[in-house]
Write a protein that holds these residues in place. Structure first.
Motif, PDB file in Angstrom:
ATOM      1  N   GLY A  79       1.760  -2.598  -6.918  1.00 47.82           N
ATOM      2  CA  GLY A  79       3.061  -2.331  -6.204  1.00 47.82           C
ATOM      3  C   GLY A  79       3.280  -2.788  -4.987  1.00 47.82           C
ATOM      4  N   PRO A  80       4.349  -2.872  -4.178  1.00 47.56           N
ATOM      5  CA  PRO A  80       4.723  -3.246  -2.761  1.00 47.56           C
ATOM      6  C   PRO A  80       3.986  -2.360  -1.813  1.00 47.56           C
ATOM      7  CG  PRO A  80       6.757  -2.486  -3.561  1.00 47.56           C
ATOM      8  CD  PRO A  80       5.699  -2.568  -4.963  1.00 47.56           C
ATOM      9  N   ARG A  81       4.016  -1.130  -1.927  1.00 41.28           N
ATOM     10  CA  ARG A  81       3.391  -0.079  -0.881  1.00 41.28           C
ATOM     11  C   ARG A  81       1.999  -0.406  -0.836  1.00 41.28           C
ATOM     12  NH1 ARG A  81       4.812   5.785  -2.088  1.00 41.28           N
ATOM     13  NH2 ARG A  81       3.393   6.051  -0.521  1.00 41.28           N
ATOM     14  N   ALA A  82       1.211  -0.646  -1.924  1.00 42.20           N
ATOM     15  CA  ALA A  82      -0.097  -0.599  -2.117  1.00 42.20           C
ATOM     16  C   ALA A  82      -0.604  -2.273  -1.494  1.00 42.20           C
ATOM     17  CB  ALA A  82      -0.728  -0.704  -3.672  1.00 42.20           C
ATOM     18  N   GLY A  83       0.271  -2.987  -1.609  1.00 42.07           N
ATOM     19  CA  GLY A  83       0.122  -4.309  -0.923  1.00 42.07           C
ATOM     20  C   GLY A  83       0.192  -4.316   0.458  1.00 42.07           C
ATOM     21  N   GLY A  84       1.142  -3.385   0.999  1.00 36.58           N
ATOM     22  CA  GLY A  84       1.407  -3.366   2.456  1.00 36.58           C
ATOM     23  C   GLY A  84       0.099  -2.606   3.114  1.00 36.58           C
ATOM     24  N   ASN A 129       4.094 -19.058  11.074  1.00 35.63           N
ATOM     25  CA  ASN A 129       5.052 -17.976  11.248  1.00 35.63           C
ATOM     26  C   ASN A 129       5.949 -17.659  10.166  1.00 35.63           C
ATOM     27  OD1 ASN A 129       3.557 -17.729  13.477  1.00 35.63           O
ATOM     28  ND2 ASN A 129       4.889 -19.203  14.665  1.00 35.63           N
ATOM     29  N   MET A 130       6.403 -18.906   9.884  1.00 34.76           N
ATOM     30  CA  MET A 130       7.628 -18.566   8.453  1.00 34.76           C
ATOM     31  C   MET A 130       6.917 -18.024   7.274  1.00 34.76           C
ATOM     32  SD  MET A 130      10.008 -22.034   8.996  1.00 34.76           S
ATOM     33  CE  MET A 130       8.829 -23.178   8.834  1.00 34.76           C
ATOM     34  N   ARG A 131       5.870 -18.370   6.959  1.00 34.20           N
ATOM     35  CA  ARG A 131       5.190 -17.605   5.757  1.00 34.20           C
ATOM     36  C   ARG A 131       5.086 -16.231   6.201  1.00 34.20           C
ATOM     37  NH1 ARG A 131      -0.178 -19.726   3.769  1.00 34.20           N
ATOM     38  NH2 ARG A 131       0.465 -18.206   2.045  1.00 34.20           N
ATOM     39  N   VAL A 132       4.530 -15.859   7.308  1.00 29.49           N
ATOM     40  CA  VAL A 132       4.639 -14.318   7.745  1.00 29.49           C
ATOM     41  C   VAL A 132       6.005 -13.468   7.507  1.00 29.49           C
ATOM     42  CG1 VAL A 132       3.872 -12.737   9.421  1.00 29.49           C
ATOM     43  CG2 VAL A 132       2.511 -14.563   8.815  1.00 29.49           C
ATOM     44  N   ARG A 133       6.884 -14.340   8.217  1.00 27.28           N
ATOM     45  CA  ARG A 133       8.443 -13.727   8.361  1.00 27.28           C
ATOM     46  C   ARG A 133       8.722 -13.532   6.840  1.00 27.28           C
ATOM     47  NH1 ARG A 133       8.961 -16.667  13.145  1.00 27.28           N
ATOM     48  NH2 ARG A 133       9.655 -18.443  11.954  1.00 27.28           N
ATOM     49  N   ALA A 134       8.646 -14.292   5.850  1.00 24.04           N
ATOM     50  CA  ALA A 134       9.131 -14.595   4.537  1.00 24.04           C
ATOM     51  C   ALA A 134       8.382 -13.213   3.796  1.00 24.04           C
ATOM     52  CB  ALA A 134       8.971 -15.950   4.129  1.00 24.04           C
ATOM     53  N   ALA A 135       7.062 -13.165   3.903  1.00 24.34           N
ATOM     54  CA  ALA A 135       6.248 -12.270   3.343  1.00 24.34           C
ATOM     55  C   ALA A 135       6.671 -10.901   3.629  1.00 24.34           C
ATOM     56  CB  ALA A 135       4.840 -12.249   3.647  1.00 24.34           C
ATOM     57  N   ALA A 142      11.386  -5.782  -1.706  1.00 22.32           N
ATOM     58  CA  ALA A 142      10.642  -4.891  -2.710  1.00 22.32           C
ATOM     59  C   ALA A 142      10.539  -3.397  -2.614  1.00 22.32           C
ATOM     60  CB  ALA A 142       9.166  -5.369  -2.989  1.00 22.32           C
ATOM     61  N   LEU A 143      10.587  -2.866  -1.344  1.00 17.46           N
ATOM     62  CA  LEU A 143      10.487  -1.526  -1.025  1.00 17.46           C
ATOM     63  C   LEU A 143      11.821  -1.168  -1.007  1.00 17.46           C
ATOM     64  CD1 LEU A 143       7.579  -1.611   1.608  1.00 17.46           C
ATOM     65  CD2 LEU A 143       7.544  -0.446  -0.472  1.00 17.46           C
ATOM     66  N   GLY A 144      12.953  -1.721  -0.970  1.00 18.51           N
ATOM     67  CA  GLY A 144      14.317  -1.181  -0.845  1.00 18.51           C
ATOM     68  C   GLY A 144      14.585  -0.835   0.514  1.00 18.51           C
ATOM     69  N   LEU A 145      13.962  -1.504   1.539  1.00 16.88           N
ATOM     70  CA  LEU A 145      14.225  -1.114   2.885  1.00 16.88           C
ATOM     71  C   LEU A 145      14.990  -2.397   3.365  1.00 16.88           C
ATOM     72  CD1 LEU A 145      10.570   0.228   4.091  1.00 16.88           C
ATOM     73  CD2 LEU A 145      13.007   1.485   3.643  1.00 16.88           C
ATOM     74  N   ALA A 184      -5.227   3.017   9.651  1.00 21.09           N
ATOM     75  CA  ALA A 184      -4.376   2.051   9.723  1.00 21.09           C
ATOM     76  C   ALA A 184      -3.248   1.954   8.185  1.00 21.09           C
ATOM     77  CB  ALA A 184      -4.925   0.707   9.878  1.00 21.09           C
ATOM     78  N   GLU A 185      -4.438   1.994   7.261  1.00 18.46           N
ATOM     79  CA  GLU A 185      -3.756   2.437   5.832  1.00 18.46           C
ATOM     80  C   GLU A 185      -2.651   3.656   5.838  1.00 18.46           C
ATOM     81  OE1 GLU A 185      -5.011   2.244   1.213  1.00 18.46           O
ATOM     82  OE2 GLU A 185      -6.480   1.785   3.033  1.00 18.46           O
ATOM     83  N   GLN A 186      -3.189   4.887   6.291  1.00 20.11           N
ATOM     84  CA  GLN A 186      -2.373   5.924   6.130  1.00 20.11           C
ATOM     85  C   GLN A 186      -1.043   5.747   7.302  1.00 20.11           C
ATOM     86  OE1 GLN A 186      -5.097   9.084   7.690  1.00 20.11           O
ATOM     87  NE2 GLN A 186      -6.055   9.090   5.604  1.00 20.11           N
ATOM     88  N   CYS A 187      -1.153   5.048   8.157  1.00 23.12           N
ATOM     89  CA  CYS A 187       0.056   5.160   8.958  1.00 23.12           C
ATOM     90  C   CYS A 187       1.111   4.110   8.505  1.00 23.12           C
ATOM     91  CB  CYS A 187      -0.269   4.737  10.415  1.00 23.12           C
ATOM     92  SG  CYS A 187      -1.361   5.860  11.358  1.00 23.12           S
ATOM     93  N   THR A 188       0.423   3.243   7.927  1.00 20.57           N
ATOM     94  CA  THR A 188       1.371   1.866   7.326  1.00 20.57           C
ATOM     95  C   THR A 188       1.956   2.801   6.134  1.00 20.57           C
ATOM     96  OG1 THR A 188       0.052   0.229   8.010  1.00 20.57           O
ATOM     97  CG2 THR A 188       1.321  -0.174   5.809  1.00 20.57           C
ATOM     98  N   ASP A 189       1.373   3.273   5.227  1.00 21.95           N
ATOM     99  CA  ASP A 189       1.771   4.108   3.866  1.00 21.95           C
ATOM    100  C   ASP A 189       2.946   5.067   4.497  1.00 21.95           C
ATOM    101  OD1 ASP A 189       1.636   4.320   1.242  1.00 21.95           O
ATOM    102  OD2 ASP A 189       1.259   6.632   1.595  1.00 21.95           O
ATOM    103  N   ALA A 190       2.758   5.597   5.671  1.00 22.94           N
ATOM    104  CA  ALA A 190       3.884   6.676   6.057  1.00 22.94           C
ATOM    105  C   ALA A 190       5.228   5.747   6.365  1.00 22.94           C
ATOM    106  CB  ALA A 190       3.219   7.435   7.143  1.00 22.94           C
ATOM    107  N   LEU A 191       5.017   4.835   6.888  1.00 24.43           N
ATOM    108  CA  LEU A 191       6.131   3.993   7.431  1.00 24.43           C
ATOM    109  C   LEU A 191       6.683   3.458   6.198  1.00 24.43           C
ATOM    110  CD1 LEU A 191       4.977   2.416  10.637  1.00 24.43           C
ATOM    111  CD2 LEU A 191       6.972   3.754  10.396  1.00 24.43           C
ATOM    112  N   LEU A 192       6.117   3.068   5.176  1.00 27.53           N
ATOM    113  CA  LEU A 192       6.357   2.269   3.987  1.00 27.53           C
ATOM    114  C   LEU A 192       7.177   3.183   3.217  1.00 27.53           C
ATOM    115  CD1 LEU A 192       3.940  -0.460   3.448  1.00 27.53           C
ATOM    116  CD2 LEU A 192       5.977  -0.709   4.672  1.00 27.53           C
ATOM    117  N   THR A 193       7.096   4.430   3.266  1.00 24.66           N
ATOM    118  CA  THR A 193       7.488   5.522   2.188  1.00 24.66           C
ATOM    119  C   THR A 193       9.024   5.489   2.533  1.00 24.66           C
ATOM    120  OG1 THR A 193       5.778   6.628   2.014  1.00 24.66           O
ATOM    121  CG2 THR A 193       7.491   7.675   1.454  1.00 24.66           C
TER     122      THR A 193
END
Length: 195
Positions: A79-84, A129-135, A142-145, A184-193
């Motif tokens: 899923g997208p959160r795991a990818g993030g 740069n465009m690939r990063v922005r698109a990703a 995918a996260l509904g944000l 880093a992973e824990q902080c990212t997960d908090a923001l992506l929730t």
């Protein structure tokens, strides 16, 4: 029959990475790279049209190598959160494994003379740069944000946050702590929730 070149482009770019990590972009000159590998200056001019082309190639090889793993991490996981989370972890893990390249990337393309790069290298940089922005936009969707706030949140989570952790330690001349990937992973997960 022409004899093979004595100095491969990869050797020259490896030397440029070492010089950039030690002295910053200003330390990457044609003569310094030639001296670092014991090559005549003509070897560099035979492969690079000039210093802007050398700076562009050392930057692009480094960032493209990083991005290859970054995009793979974004697509991994369940899923997208795991990818993030995996992408955030990749930023830190790659920087730990490639400290000289990470130090180089902390400067940014403009400090590597982006305004003077040849057209082909500018195109490659813009495409990356465009690939990063698109990703990032795809992950946000995918996260509904949605909207500008959602995009900013995801950019902060999977780009800015792990980079700031790396930057603080590398610029301070300290090794990354053992817990950096997990943090880093824990902080990212908090923001992506999603709220």
């Amino acid at each position: 029959m022409a004899r093979p070149p004595r100095f491969e482009i990869s050797q020259l770019l490896d030397a440029a990475v070492r010089l950039a990590a030690e002295h910053g972009p200003s330390g990457v000159t044609m003569s310094a790279v030639a001296q670092a590998v014991g090559a005549p200056s003509g070897s560099l001019y035979h492969r690079f049209a000039g210093r802007p082309a050398l700076l562009a190639e050392v930057w692009l090889r480094t960032v493209e190598g990083f991005q290859e793993g970054y995009f793979a991490a974004l697509r991994s996981g369940d899923g997208p959160r795991a990818g993030g989370r995996a992408a955030s972890r990749h930023v830190v893990a790659w920087s730990r494994t490639h400290p000289q390249e990470a130090a180089l990337l902390l400067y940014g393309a403009h400090e590597f003379g982006r305004d003077d790069w040849p057209e082909e290298q500018l195109r490659r940089a813009d495409e990356g740069n465009m690939r990063v922005r698109a990703a990032v936009a795809a992950l946000a969707g995918a996260l509904g944000l949605h909207g500008e706030l959602g995009l900013e949140r995801v950019s902060l989570a999977v780009v800015d946050l792990p980079l700031s952790l790396v930057r603080r330690h590398l610029r301070g001349g300290e090794p990354l702590p053992a817990h950096a990937e997990e943090l880093a992973e824990q902080c990212t997960d908090a923001l992506l929730t999603a709220d």
